[in-house]
Design a protein around this motif. Sequence first.
Motif, short mmCIF file in Angstrom:
data_model
loop_
_atom_site.label_atom_id
_atom_site.label_comp_id
_atom_site.label_asym_id
_atom_site.label_seq_id
_atom_site.Cartn_x
_atom_site.Cartn_y
_atom_site.Cartn_z
N TYR A 146 0.83 -1.20 0.00
CA TYR A 146 0.00 0.00 0.00
C TYR A 146 0.87 1.26 0.00
O TYR A 146 0.62 2.21 -0.75
CB TYR A 146 -0.91 -0.02 1.23
CG TYR A 146 -1.97 1.06 1.24
CD1 TYR A 146 -3.26 0.80 0.81
CD2 TYR A 146 -1.68 2.35 1.69
CE1 TYR A 146 -4.24 1.78 0.81
CE2 TYR A 146 -2.64 3.34 1.70
CZ TYR A 146 -3.92 3.05 1.26
OH TYR A 146 -4.88 4.04 1.27
N ALA A 147 1.92 1.26 0.83
CA ALA A 147 2.81 2.42 0.92
C ALA A 147 3.52 2.68 -0.40
O ALA A 147 3.71 3.83 -0.80
CB ALA A 147 3.82 2.22 2.05
N LEU A 148 3.92 1.62 -1.09
CA LEU A 148 4.63 1.79 -2.36
C LEU A 148 3.74 2.40 -3.45
O LEU A 148 4.24 2.95 -4.43
CB LEU A 148 5.19 0.45 -2.85
CG LEU A 148 6.30 -0.16 -1.98
CD1 LEU A 148 6.74 -1.50 -2.54
CD2 LEU A 148 7.49 0.78 -1.88
N LEU A 149 2.44 2.33 -3.25
CA LEU A 149 1.51 2.94 -4.20
C LEU A 149 1.09 4.34 -3.78
O LEU A 149 0.66 5.14 -4.62
CB LEU A 149 0.26 2.07 -4.35
CG LEU A 149 0.46 0.67 -4.95
CD1 LEU A 149 -0.84 -0.11 -4.90
CD2 LEU A 149 0.96 0.76 -6.38
N ALA A 150 1.21 4.64 -2.49
CA ALA A 150 0.62 5.89 -1.98
C ALA A 150 1.63 6.87 -1.41
O ALA A 150 1.31 8.06 -1.28
CB ALA A 150 -0.42 5.55 -0.90
N ASN A 151 2.83 6.42 -1.07
CA ASN A 151 3.77 7.29 -0.36
C ASN A 151 4.20 8.47 -1.23
O ASN A 151 4.65 8.30 -2.37
CB ASN A 151 4.98 6.48 0.08
CG ASN A 151 5.94 7.30 0.92
OD1 ASN A 151 6.90 7.86 0.41
ND2 ASN A 151 5.68 7.37 2.20
N LEU A 184 1.83 5.69 4.94
CA LEU A 184 0.80 5.14 4.07
C LEU A 184 -0.02 6.22 3.37
O LEU A 184 -0.96 5.91 2.63
CB LEU A 184 -0.13 4.22 4.87
CG LEU A 184 0.52 3.03 5.57
CD1 LEU A 184 -0.50 2.30 6.43
CD2 LEU A 184 1.16 2.09 4.58
N ASN A 185 0.31 7.50 3.64
CA ASN A 185 -0.41 8.63 3.06
C ASN A 185 -1.88 8.58 3.44
O ASN A 185 -2.78 8.78 2.60
CB ASN A 185 -0.25 8.65 1.53
CG ASN A 185 -0.65 9.99 0.93
OD1 ASN A 185 -0.53 11.03 1.57
ND2 ASN A 185 -1.15 9.97 -0.30
N ARG A 186 -2.13 8.35 4.74
CA ARG A 186 -3.50 8.31 5.25
C ARG A 186 -3.64 9.32 6.39
O ARG A 186 -2.67 9.86 6.89
CB ARG A 186 -3.85 6.90 5.76
CG ARG A 186 -3.67 5.80 4.73
CD ARG A 186 -4.46 4.56 5.09
NE ARG A 186 -4.27 4.15 6.46
CZ ARG A 186 -5.03 3.25 7.08
NH1 ARG A 186 -6.05 2.70 6.43
NH2 ARG A 186 -4.80 2.90 8.33
N SER A 187 -4.86 9.53 6.81
CA SER A 187 -5.13 10.42 7.93
C SER A 187 -4.42 9.90 9.17
O SER A 187 -4.36 8.68 9.40
CB SER A 187 -6.63 10.51 8.17
OG SER A 187 -6.91 11.21 9.36
N PRO A 188 -3.86 10.81 10.02
CA PRO A 188 -3.11 10.34 11.20
C PRO A 188 -3.91 9.45 12.13
O PRO A 188 -3.35 8.56 12.77
CB PRO A 188 -2.73 11.66 11.90
CG PRO A 188 -2.75 12.69 10.83
CD PRO A 188 -3.83 12.27 9.87
N ASP A 189 -5.23 9.66 12.20
CA ASP A 189 -6.05 8.86 13.11
C ASP A 189 -6.76 7.71 12.42
O ASP A 189 -7.67 7.09 13.00
CB ASP A 189 -7.07 9.75 13.82
CG ASP A 189 -7.96 10.50 12.83
OD1 ASP A 189 -7.72 10.41 11.61
OD2 ASP A 189 -8.90 11.19 13.29
#
Length: 446
Positions: free
Chosen positions: A65-70, A239-244
């Motif tokens: 997921y990180a490799l697609l979103a970072n 992961l380029n997601r919201s912190p929470d």
Amino acid sequence: MHNSTIRWASLVLLASLAGCTVHPPGEREERAAALRAGKPFESRTDDRALSPLSASPTTDEMVRYALLANADLEQKYWEWRSAIEQIPQDGTQPTNLVLFAGVPITNGSTAFDRTTVTVANDPMADILWPDKPTTAARRALDIARAAGARFLKARYEVRRKVLNAYFDYALTAELIRLEQRNAELLQITVTATEARNRAGAAAQQDVLKAANELDLSRNEIANLHAHLPAQRAMLNSLLNRSPDAAIPLPDQLPARRPVPHTDSELLALAAQRNPELGALAHEIEGRKEGIRLAKLQYYPDFSASAGTDLGGVTQNLMGMVTVPLLRYQAINAAIAQAQANLRASEAMRKQARNDLQAQVVMDLIMLRDADRQLELFEHSILPRARRIVEVGRSAYESGHATLLDFLDNQRALIAIERLVANLRATREKRLANLEAAAGMTLQDRP
């Protein structure tokens, strides 16, 4: 001079300017590699359709997921693409094709057949010596290859950071579980000590000590819980997601991954495959091309023009050579500067190799030492500690030991399990460091 000669001269000039972009060998392959690697980044992040993480994501799932979103990784990719687009710019003649038309006016009248048309290069930019754009394009290709190597480095850095962040998160969850068990035992200890104190079998200070131990354990649990939001935010950032955004606490630490390589193999892999060393090697090649380009400045540049009147009576062909006689000191300095830049890059790569070897050795030492300790604890100390608890329980149930003795044995077991959890997390983080250094997943043979 005949019109045919002028026409041929004009065509030659036009061809030399129109087809003057150099594409060095390897540029096409570099572009193809970049396009393959950049498929996840074709659309903008906000428009990118990413499959959501599962309810209980594994480390491999989070890495994918990180490799697609970072965003940091995406930045390195576009820097690579930008460097590739510099190749045709540096490999193109800086001049343009210019058309001149002149109409003579005599006593207010003009004559169409005496109108002249001239084809020339831009007088503000000479036609470079052919080797100059060729060398500049090769230098740009080396710089692009270095950017590609740093994109690869960024991929393994993202993987390393995700794994390290997740191991920290999982370790905190494991320590909370162990400390909760410890607190439960301490609560039993406090209850038993208070009962013994009322019966006159324990001093008041024993009650106070037991209460303090329980409060310290509860404080440690609260402290560990306080770390979880920050660790979750760090993982979500990668992961380029919201912190929470929710990331469930793992039920246990990830299984220990094998390392099918010897220490000497790992050192060799790091030296051969490390992306940063590869990037520096390409930069060194680019510096060498920079020296060649600086030396080419001794060579003259050109200007040319061809013209005719429309009546075909008068034709002219002109050329000009720009000889850098007055710039030799600047050219000498540019060559010396390019040579100094090369030496600096060579020294940088040498130091980077030394630092890499030292870091790999340190990670290997910590990894092997963790393996040694885990072998000792999991096959010797932990089984004995569990056996001590079983024997203590039997002794307590038969009246040959006190409850406090039994609880102390339990707490000693928890302390050992806490140490084992820290060792396992340390081992996995060091392994992730080694994989980033080697530019590969160590479970796969190169």
